[in-house]
Design an enzyme around this catalytic site. Structure first.
Site, mmCIF file in Angstrom:
data_model
loop_
_atom_site.group_PDB
_atom_site.id
_atom_site.type_symbol
_atom_site.label_atom_id
_atom_site.label_comp_id
_atom_site.label_asym_id
_atom_site.label_seq_id
_atom_site.Cartn_x
_atom_site.Cartn_y
_atom_site.Cartn_z
ATOM 1 N N GLU A 1 -6.270 -5.904 4.886
ATOM 2 C CA GLU A 1 -7.316 -6.093 3.419
ATOM 3 C C GLU A 1 -7.816 -7.287 3.295
ATOM 4 O OE1 GLU A 1 -7.741 -3.750 2.320
ATOM 5 O OE2 GLU A 1 -6.399 -2.089 3.496
ATOM 6 N N TYR B 1 -7.880 -5.652 -6.052
ATOM 7 C CA TYR B 1 -7.786 -4.209 -5.410
ATOM 8 C C TYR B 1 -6.705 -4.840 -4.177
ATOM 9 C CZ TYR B 1 -9.200 -3.121 -0.988
ATOM 10 O OH TYR B 1 -9.206 -2.257 0.714
ATOM 11 N N ASP C 1 -12.625 -0.870 -4.095
ATOM 12 C CA ASP C 1 -13.375 -1.511 -3.759
ATOM 13 C C ASP C 1 -15.164 -1.274 -3.664
ATOM 14 O OD1 ASP C 1 -13.304 0.110 -1.618
ATOM 15 O OD2 ASP C 1 -12.849 -0.875 0.234
#
Length: 372
Positions: A47, A130, A148
């Site tokens: 990520e 996020y 996102d």
């Protein structure tokens, strides 16, 4: 929750939407290396890498990173030079520095187990809403939003959310929307499916609506306004910064490199000597020679420029002219140490982490001079 969002959510069959989305994802998802298992460390690394970087670009970096640092402990104990080399080319180097700091914290405070609560994971350096939501939902199966750009684009169309996605406060609207829609039975697949849909089908500009598994739920499609969303007001223009750089070689076929400051843009990366040029009066070559003499008390002689390139950051553009050259006299050892300079062979140079712009300079140098 604002009235428009509340009304849009009332117009959607949540259970049917969840099922259609998750069924599509489970049948059509891409085979990506970080999906091989739900190890929180692997999810976390992927990520962070995927922020501001395309999936195709990330795959080889992720594979190499996990090969070099297979476990959270391996990464926590790694030295910065190797970490920067592993990240070289991905850009936004503060991401990997923050990740390293946070991983060391997890090792020391949480006995190498990534926290599974929003409160604890959000305290880690570089872990914003996020990233926290992605790890908690994908690795731990918690119904937390992971918003996102892909998710904002998809939901702006599904629910006709016309708020400016460039504004940080707008993220809260989308987080509320995800909380209202997320599957509590399979939050991992739900969040990944939203991201995947945005990457493959519900793309910027002209989405592939006829292929969309949730087309019947999409309020923008029904209204014929899907290409008008999301709303994003363009940012300010970038600033041009002229730079003169040089690849300098000595009689031992070694090259002079410089380590950038530990603070600021591209901190602690290596580069070829270079200077920002804020005058148009002096010729570039003469400007570099004068600046180098002032910096290191040593003269340098440059030959012709062998490449020019533009390197774009979010807020500025480096417009680089690169020359080759040699020193007229040696730089004193004390100055080399003080100024973070090194002479390295071609083979040694490959071991240091350089910004993409200086990787391009080096590649062009090798092609132009065939390493004479």
């Amino acid at each position: 929750m604002n009235d428009k969002l509340e009304q849009s959510l009332l117009n959607i069959d949540k259970e049917s939407f969840q099922n259609d989305l998750i069924d599509w994802f489970e049948a059509e998802q891409r085979n990506l290396p970080w999906r091989e298992n739900k190890d929180p460390y692997r999810v976390w690394v992927s990520e962070i890498m995927l922020q501001q970087t395309r999936v195709d670009t990330v795959i080889p970096y992720f594979n190499r990173f996990i090969e070099w640092f297979p476990t959270l402990d391996d990464f926590a104990e790694a030295d910065e030079e190797k970490i920067l080399k592993a990240w070289e080319g991905l850009g936004y180097y503060s991401r990997v520095r923050n990740l390293h700091s946070a991983v060391k914290e997890v090792k020391e405070i949480y006995n190498s187990v990534v926290p599974d609560s929003p409160e604890e994971i959000s305290k880690l350096k570089g872990v914003g809403p996020y990233t926290a939501g992605a790890i908690l939902s994908i690795a731990y199966g918690k119904p937390e939003p992971a918003v996102d750009g892909n998710v904002m684009r998809v939901l702006s169309r599904i629910l006709i959310i016309d708020e400016d996605i460039a504004k940080p406060k707008t993220r809260k609207t989308f987080e509320k929307a995800v909380r209202a829609l997320i599957s509590h039975e399979n939050p991992s697949a739900f969040n990944q499916a939203l991201m995947e849909l945005g990457a493959l089908i519900c793309t910027p500009g002209k989405p592939a609506c006829l292929l969309c598994p949730v087309q019947k739920h999409c309020q923008a499609f029904a209204a014929g306004i899907q290409t008008e969303l999301p709303v994003k007001i363009q940012k300010k223009k970038t600033r041009d910064v002229p730079i003169v750089a040089a690849v300098l070689k000595n009689e031992r076929d070694e090259f002079l490199i410089h380590k950038r400051s530990s603070e600021g843009l591209l901190a602690n990366l290596w580069e070829f000597p270079n200077y920002e040029m804020h005058t148009s009066i002096q010729p570039k070559r003469a400007f570099f020679e004068a600046s180098f003499l002032e910096s290191y008390k040593t003269g340098v002689k440059l030959s012709d420029s062998f490449t020019t390139l533009d390197h774009v950051f979010s807020h500025l553009v480096w417009k680089i002219d690169a020359y080759r050259g040699s020193l007229l006299t040696n730089i004193e050892e004390s100055v080399m140490k003080e100024q973070n300079l090194k002479w390295v062979s071609k083979e040694e140079l490959e071991q240091y982490a350089f910004p993409v712009s200086h990787q391009k300079i080096w590649k062009s140098y090798q092609q132009t001079y065939v390493m004479d």
